[in-house]
Design a protein around this motif. Structure first.
Motif, PDB file in Angstrom:
ATOM      1  N   ALA A  99     -95.465 -61.978   6.155  1.00 14.90           N
ATOM      2  CA  ALA A  99     -94.627 -62.492   5.081  1.00 14.90           C
ATOM      3  C   ALA A  99     -93.288 -62.936   5.640  1.00 14.90           C
TER       4      ALA A  99
ATOM      5  N   ARG B  64    -100.509 -52.030  -0.509  1.00 15.75           N
ATOM      6  CA  ARG B  64     -99.749 -53.177  -0.996  1.00 15.75           C
ATOM      7  C   ARG B  64    -100.368 -53.745  -2.277  1.00 15.75           C
TER       8      ARG B  64
ATOM      9  N   SER C 234     -90.478 -63.445   3.772  1.00 17.85           N
ATOM     10  CA  SER C 234     -89.336 -62.858   3.074  1.00 17.85           C
ATOM     11  C   SER C 234     -89.644 -61.474   2.519  1.00 17.85           C
ATOM     12  N   SER C 235     -90.696 -61.358   1.724  1.00 17.29           N
ATOM     13  CA  SER C 235     -91.018 -60.083   1.097  1.00 17.29           C
ATOM     14  C   SER C 235     -92.520 -59.975   0.895  1.00 17.29           C
ATOM     15  N   TYR C 236     -93.018 -58.754   0.994  1.00 24.73           N
ATOM     16  CA  TYR C 236     -94.434 -58.519   0.738  1.00 24.73           C
ATOM     17  C   TYR C 236     -94.731 -58.408  -0.747  1.00 24.73           C
TER      18      TYR C 236
ATOM     19  N   GLU D  71     -94.999 -60.078  -4.114  1.00 22.22           N
ATOM     20  CA  GLU D  71     -95.140 -61.441  -4.624  1.00 22.22           C
ATOM     21  C   GLU D  71     -95.004 -61.425  -6.145  1.00 22.22           C
ATOM     22  N   TRP D  72     -93.853 -61.913  -6.596  1.00 23.95           N
ATOM     23  CA  TRP D  72     -93.533 -61.808  -8.020  1.00 23.95           C
ATOM     24  C   TRP D  72     -94.330 -62.772  -8.886  1.00 23.95           C
ATOM     25  N   GLY D  73     -94.862 -63.827  -8.294  1.00 22.76           N
ATOM     26  CA  GLY D  73     -95.675 -64.747  -9.090  1.00 22.76           C
ATOM     27  C   GLY D  73     -96.894 -64.056  -9.666  1.00 22.76           C
TER      28      GLY D  73
ATOM     29  N   ARG E 173    -102.648 -61.728  -4.825  1.00 24.06           N
ATOM     30  CA  ARG E 173    -101.715 -61.453  -3.731  1.00 24.06           C
ATOM     31  C   ARG E 173    -102.232 -62.036  -2.421  1.00 24.06           C
ATOM     32  N   THR E 174    -101.318 -62.553  -1.599  1.00 20.73           N
ATOM     33  CA  THR E 174    -101.693 -63.084  -0.299  1.00 20.73           C
ATOM     34  C   THR E 174    -102.071 -61.945   0.637  1.00 20.73           C
TER      35      THR E 174
ATOM     36  N   TRP F 179    -101.916 -60.606   3.976  1.00 19.23           N
ATOM     37  CA  TRP F 179    -101.267 -60.782   5.276  1.00 19.23           C
ATOM     38  C   TRP F 179    -102.083 -60.077   6.351  1.00 19.23           C
TER      39      TRP F 179
ATOM     40  N   HIS G  45     -98.601 -53.739  -6.164  1.00 23.12           N
ATOM     41  CA  HIS G  45     -98.540 -54.899  -7.064  1.00 23.12           C
ATOM     42  C   HIS G  45     -99.082 -54.531  -8.443  1.00 23.12           C
TER      43      HIS G  45
END
Length: 203
Positions: free
Chosen positions: A17, A106, A19-21, A23-25, A92-93, A95, A110
């Motif tokens: 990631a 993770r 910026s951040s792990y 993911e607010w979307g 979520r992506t 990683w 979420h």
């Protein structure tokens, strides 16, 4: 000395990631879905409950209808949290800088974030409704309440307070495990129609 091509270098570098792990979307999407499901199910339960009978017994106590309504609140919290958590976990992506245990954690976080967002939204909505309802009762023409009405109101409040707390706790667990399941389905490439009940699948 052999040179490493850019494609080989990129293939050896884990995707992390930037910026951040978190993911607010996906979290906001799951939260909105959880709130929408809650509204629909609560409306369904409320409309069905109106036909079940009186909320109080002849002696002034709360009837079984109130207990059933409290159980329905728990079911709604669990179902909506699980649906929202699954969406967040699946969206979520994935990683590549984590092992299986860390990836599950993770995904679960979420799901918890979805549950927290939906819970705060529901608490705000219920606070607004309660404030307007209390004002209407206190300012109404029949502001004087008899003892049986006050006792029934206290019983109903206690039942729904317990149901709300239990549903919230169970909803957090449901969101966690549903998000992990969504992440596993994402990683394994499981098609969505495989998790849909058979009678709802496209023929």
């Amino acid at each position: 000395m052999a040179k490493i091509s850019p494609t080989e270098s990129a293939a050896e570098t884990p995707k992390v990631a930037t910026s951040s792990y978190l993911e607010w979307g996906g979290i906001f999407g799951g939260g909105v879905i959880a709130c929408a499901i809650s509204v629909v199910l609560l409306q369904f339960g409320s409309s069905a409950g109106l036909a079940l009978g009186s909320p109080n017994l002849p002696n002034g106590g709360a009837s079984w209808n109130v207990l059933v309504a409290g159980l329905w609140v728990v079911i709604v919290a669990v179902a909506s949290s699980a649906a929202g958590g699954y969406v967040a976990g699946r969206m979520r992506t994935r990683w590549e800088d984590s092992n299986q245990s860390e990836s599950e954690f993770r995904d679960g976080i979420h799901g918890i974030a979805v549950w927290a967002l939906a819970t705060l939204g529901a608490a705000f909505f219920l606070a607004m409704v309660g404030e307007h309802g209390a004002a209407a009762v206190l300012n109404g023409p029949d502001a004087q309440l008899d003892e049986s009405t006050v006792r029934l109101s206290a019983h109903i409040t206690a039942i729904f307070s317990f149901a709300t707390a239990a549903g919230s706790a169970l909803g957090a667990a449901a969101a966690w495990f549903a998000a992990i399941a969504g992440g596993e389905h994402r990683d394994e490439g499981i098609a969505f129609h495989h998790v849909v009940p058979v009678f709802l699948r496209k023929r």
